[in-house]
Design a protein around this motif. Sequence first.
Motif, PDB file in Angstrom:
ATOM      1  N   GLU A   1       4.416  -5.859  -3.515  1.00 51.46           N
ATOM      2  CA  GLU A   1       3.772  -5.286  -2.444  1.00 51.46           C
ATOM      3  C   GLU A   1       4.377  -3.974  -2.090  1.00 51.46           C
ATOM      4  O   GLU A   1       5.357  -3.774  -1.844  1.00 51.46           O
ATOM      5  CB  GLU A   1       3.880  -6.221  -1.000  1.00 51.46           C
ATOM      6  CG  GLU A   1       3.016  -5.533  -0.018  1.00 51.46           C
ATOM      7  CD  GLU A   1       3.079  -6.510   1.332  1.00 51.46           C
ATOM      8  OE1 GLU A   1       2.856  -6.099   2.543  1.00 51.46           O
ATOM      9  OE2 GLU A   1       3.156  -7.713   1.029  1.00 51.46           O
ATOM     10  N   PRO A   2       3.361  -2.937  -1.940  1.00 53.42           N
ATOM     11  CA  PRO A   2       3.894  -1.591  -2.033  1.00 53.42           C
ATOM     12  C   PRO A   2       4.585  -1.423  -0.729  1.00 53.42           C
ATOM     13  O   PRO A   2       4.262  -1.843   0.400  1.00 53.42           O
ATOM     14  CB  PRO A   2       2.558  -0.707  -1.733  1.00 53.42           C
ATOM     15  CG  PRO A   2       1.450  -1.728  -2.210  1.00 53.42           C
ATOM     16  CD  PRO A   2       1.885  -3.129  -2.323  1.00 53.42           C
ATOM     17  N   GLN A   3       5.934  -0.797  -0.680  1.00 52.12           N
ATOM     18  CA  GLN A   3       6.795  -0.767   0.490  1.00 52.12           C
ATOM     19  C   GLN A   3       7.216   0.887   0.419  1.00 52.12           C
ATOM     20  O   GLN A   3       7.396   1.576  -0.722  1.00 52.12           O
ATOM     21  CB  GLN A   3       8.109  -1.506   0.257  1.00 52.12           C
ATOM     22  CG  GLN A   3       7.973  -2.899   0.214  1.00 52.12           C
ATOM     23  CD  GLN A   3       7.257  -3.453   1.422  1.00 52.12           C
ATOM     24  OE1 GLN A   3       7.339  -2.843   2.638  1.00 52.12           O
ATOM     25  NE2 GLN A   3       6.450  -4.521   1.501  1.00 52.12           N
ATOM     26  N   PRO A   4       7.440   1.464   1.546  1.00 55.60           N
ATOM     27  CA  PRO A   4       7.730   2.814   1.930  1.00 55.60           C
ATOM     28  C   PRO A   4       8.927   3.174   0.941  1.00 55.60           C
ATOM     29  O   PRO A   4       9.823   2.120   0.737  1.00 55.60           O
ATOM     30  CB  PRO A   4       8.125   2.831   3.166  1.00 55.60           C
ATOM     31  CG  PRO A   4       7.206   2.081   3.694  1.00 55.60           C
ATOM     32  CD  PRO A   4       7.513   0.682   2.884  1.00 55.60           C
ATOM     33  N   ARG A   5       8.932   4.215   0.064  1.00 53.27           N
ATOM     34  CA  ARG A   5      10.099   4.583  -0.683  1.00 53.27           C
ATOM     35  C   ARG A   5      10.453   6.123  -0.416  1.00 53.27           C
ATOM     36  O   ARG A   5       9.862   6.862  -0.291  1.00 53.27           O
ATOM     37  CB  ARG A   5       9.987   4.010  -2.092  1.00 53.27           C
ATOM     38  CG  ARG A   5       8.972   4.784  -2.672  1.00 53.27           C
ATOM     39  CD  ARG A   5       9.009   4.321  -4.329  1.00 53.27           C
ATOM     40  NE  ARG A   5       9.005   3.140  -4.385  1.00 53.27           N
ATOM     41  CZ  ARG A   5       9.048   2.483  -5.679  1.00 53.27           C
ATOM     42  NH1 ARG A   5       9.623   3.228  -6.670  1.00 53.27           N
ATOM     43  NH2 ARG A   5       8.666   1.155  -5.885  1.00 53.27           N
ATOM     44  N   ALA A   6      11.727   6.185  -0.693  1.00 51.42           N
ATOM     45  CA  ALA A   6      12.352   7.671  -0.288  1.00 51.42           C
ATOM     46  C   ALA A   6      11.938   8.348  -1.742  1.00 51.42           C
ATOM     47  O   ALA A   6      11.698   7.951  -2.767  1.00 51.42           O
ATOM     48  CB  ALA A   6      13.768   7.663  -0.191  1.00 51.42           C
ATOM     49  N   GLY A   7      12.081   9.776  -1.483  1.00 48.76           N
ATOM     50  CA  GLY A   7      11.595  10.651  -2.835  1.00 48.76           C
ATOM     51  C   GLY A   7      12.573  11.419  -3.334  1.00 48.76           C
ATOM     52  O   GLY A   7      13.963  11.206  -2.600  1.00 48.76           O
ATOM     53  N   PRO A   8      12.628  12.459  -4.013  1.00 50.45           N
ATOM     54  CA  PRO A   8      11.271  12.718  -4.383  1.00 50.45           C
ATOM     55  C   PRO A   8      10.759  11.845  -5.284  1.00 50.45           C
ATOM     56  O   PRO A   8      11.762  11.864  -6.459  1.00 50.45           O
ATOM     57  CB  PRO A   8      11.405  14.311  -4.859  1.00 50.45           C
ATOM     58  CG  PRO A   8      12.973  14.250  -5.245  1.00 50.45           C
ATOM     59  CD  PRO A   8      13.519  13.520  -4.437  1.00 50.45           C
ATOM     60  N   ASN A   9       9.578  11.429  -5.636  1.00 47.37           N
ATOM     61  CA  ASN A   9       8.985  11.205  -6.935  1.00 47.37           C
ATOM     62  C   ASN A   9       7.505  11.558  -7.090  1.00 47.37           C
ATOM     63  O   ASN A   9       6.853  12.345  -6.233  1.00 47.37           O
ATOM     64  CB  ASN A   9       8.689   9.371  -6.546  1.00 47.37           C
ATOM     65  CG  ASN A   9      10.100   8.690  -6.264  1.00 47.37           C
ATOM     66  OD1 ASN A   9      10.949   8.641  -7.265  1.00 47.37           O
ATOM     67  ND2 ASN A   9      10.403   8.337  -4.959  1.00 47.37           N
ATOM     68  N   ILE A  10       7.208  11.131  -8.521  1.00 54.25           N
ATOM     69  CA  ILE A  10       5.788  11.601  -8.544  1.00 54.25           C
ATOM     70  C   ILE A  10       5.262  10.096  -9.036  1.00 54.25           C
ATOM     71  O   ILE A  10       6.017   9.071  -9.132  1.00 54.25           O
ATOM     72  CB  ILE A  10       5.552  12.252  -9.881  1.00 54.25           C
ATOM     73  CG1 ILE A  10       6.310  11.720 -11.104  1.00 54.25           C
ATOM     74  CG2 ILE A  10       6.209  13.904  -9.828  1.00 54.25           C
ATOM     75  CD1 ILE A  10       5.822  12.275 -12.604  1.00 54.25           C
ATOM     76  N   TYR A  11       4.006   9.909  -8.706  1.00 54.35           N
ATOM     77  CA  TYR A  11       3.144   8.665  -8.800  1.00 54.35           C
ATOM     78  C   TYR A  11       2.174   8.907  -9.871  1.00 54.35           C
ATOM     79  O   TYR A  11       1.523   9.645  -9.968  1.00 54.35           O
ATOM     80  CB  TYR A  11       2.711   8.165  -7.462  1.00 54.35           C
ATOM     81  CG  TYR A  11       3.818   7.902  -6.304  1.00 54.35           C
ATOM     82  CD1 TYR A  11       4.276   6.528  -6.260  1.00 54.35           C
ATOM     83  CD2 TYR A  11       4.303   9.043  -5.672  1.00 54.35           C
ATOM     84  CE1 TYR A  11       5.309   6.264  -5.449  1.00 54.35           C
ATOM     85  CE2 TYR A  11       5.502   8.579  -4.752  1.00 54.35           C
ATOM     86  CZ  TYR A  11       5.690   7.126  -4.633  1.00 54.35           C
ATOM     87  OH  TYR A  11       6.711   6.878  -3.755  1.00 54.35           O
ATOM     88  N   GLU A  12       1.883   7.755 -10.850  1.00 54.91           N
ATOM     89  CA  GLU A  12       0.851   7.720 -11.576  1.00 54.91           C
ATOM     90  C   GLU A  12      -0.177   6.547 -11.192  1.00 54.91           C
ATOM     91  O   GLU A  12       0.191   5.396 -10.900  1.00 54.91           O
ATOM     92  CB  GLU A  12       1.244   7.380 -12.975  1.00 54.91           C
ATOM     93  CG  GLU A  12       0.396   7.270 -14.079  1.00 54.91           C
ATOM     94  CD  GLU A  12       0.795   6.994 -15.390  1.00 54.91           C
ATOM     95  OE1 GLU A  12      -0.030   7.227 -16.514  1.00 54.91           O
ATOM     96  OE2 GLU A  12       1.945   6.741 -15.693  1.00 54.91           O
ATOM     97  N   LEU A  13      -1.344   6.685 -10.941  1.00 52.95           N
ATOM     98  CA  LEU A  13      -2.204   5.909 -10.965  1.00 52.95           C
ATOM     99  C   LEU A  13      -3.171   5.803 -11.924  1.00 52.95           C
ATOM    100  O   LEU A  13      -4.003   6.542 -12.438  1.00 52.95           O
ATOM    101  CB  LEU A  13      -3.281   6.142  -9.629  1.00 52.95           C
ATOM    102  CG  LEU A  13      -4.230   5.304  -9.028  1.00 52.95           C
ATOM    103  CD1 LEU A  13      -3.637   4.270  -8.618  1.00 52.95           C
ATOM    104  CD2 LEU A  13      -5.283   5.933  -8.342  1.00 52.95           C
ATOM    105  N   ARG A  14      -2.656   4.412 -12.703  1.00 55.54           N
ATOM    106  CA  ARG A  14      -3.719   3.936 -14.018  1.00 55.54           C
ATOM    107  C   ARG A  14      -4.661   3.186 -13.592  1.00 55.54           C
ATOM    108  O   ARG A  14      -4.567   2.211 -13.062  1.00 55.54           O
ATOM    109  CB  ARG A  14      -2.662   3.502 -14.971  1.00 55.54           C
ATOM    110  CG  ARG A  14      -1.650   4.456 -15.356  1.00 55.54           C
ATOM    111  CD  ARG A  14      -0.773   3.813 -16.499  1.00 55.54           C
ATOM    112  NE  ARG A  14      -1.348   3.739 -17.681  1.00 55.54           N
ATOM    113  CZ  ARG A  14      -1.278   4.584 -18.693  1.00 55.54           C
ATOM    114  NH1 ARG A  14      -0.855   5.823 -18.397  1.00 55.54           N
ATOM    115  NH2 ARG A  14      -1.879   4.327 -19.976  1.00 55.54           N
TER     116      ARG A  14
END
Length: 266
Positions: free
Chosen positions: A157-170
């Motif tokens: 289940e998506p939970q808040p997370r610290a960055g920095p990150n990039i995200y990929e939506l496939r």
Amino acid sequence: MGTPGDFYDRQLLPRFYSKDNEGSWFRSLFVHKVDPRKDAHSTLLSKKETSNLYKIQFHNVKPECLDAYNSLTEAVLPKLHLDEDYPCSLVGNWNTWYGEQDQAVHLWRFSGGYPALMDCMNKLKNNKEYLEFRKERSQMLLSRRNQLLLEFSFWNEPQPRAGPNIYELRTYKLKPGTMIEWGNNWARAIKYRQENQEAVGGFFSQIGELYVVHHLWAYKDLQSREETRNAAWRKRGWDENVYYTVPLVRHMESRIMIPLKISPLQ
């Protein structure tokens, strides 16, 4: 054949019929058959312990308006997220970096399913600030679309997370009638993509374009994305998942996204 990290984008048969993968080839003769069911795939594949409903929004913004759109969004949406009278919360907010340009993507969670969604909609009809927000936002958009989604039972289940990150939506558009087979294979395969905590969430559409799957991944940068994806190929069993699921896909798309300041997923 391309690079090992191309996954679904490359020709796969030489790999599966190589000498080193004779076991996989032999097992391919006994492709898993899904038992006929009377239940809807939404009942079979979604989480039973929650009644969360998700909405994903894709907003194509006029190029000259993207900064103003982001500022307006960052000023208004957190108020809905923090207001306990609205049974909805922000999961993530992004601009597309690679993929469709000048695009914003928003992912919402409605705790309580369809009744929560309708409760929010009815309350927003009387929210003057939100109505003004929509009016101002409409002047900045070229087009917009959305989907209502459920989350796969075997994904995080998506939970808040610290960055920095990039995200990929496939995004995978499947052949009608193949959603359960997709879920069966990914329920076994997700373990190969958990070591670096890159798996954020997995969803399938309920309203909007149907037989659509979205997998959301997080990486530190593009280099770590490549290394993580390549590492999956070295794990016995990952190639079987690709082999069985490639024939189910009609079309696929990848977006690399950068979080907005307000996004709980940073």
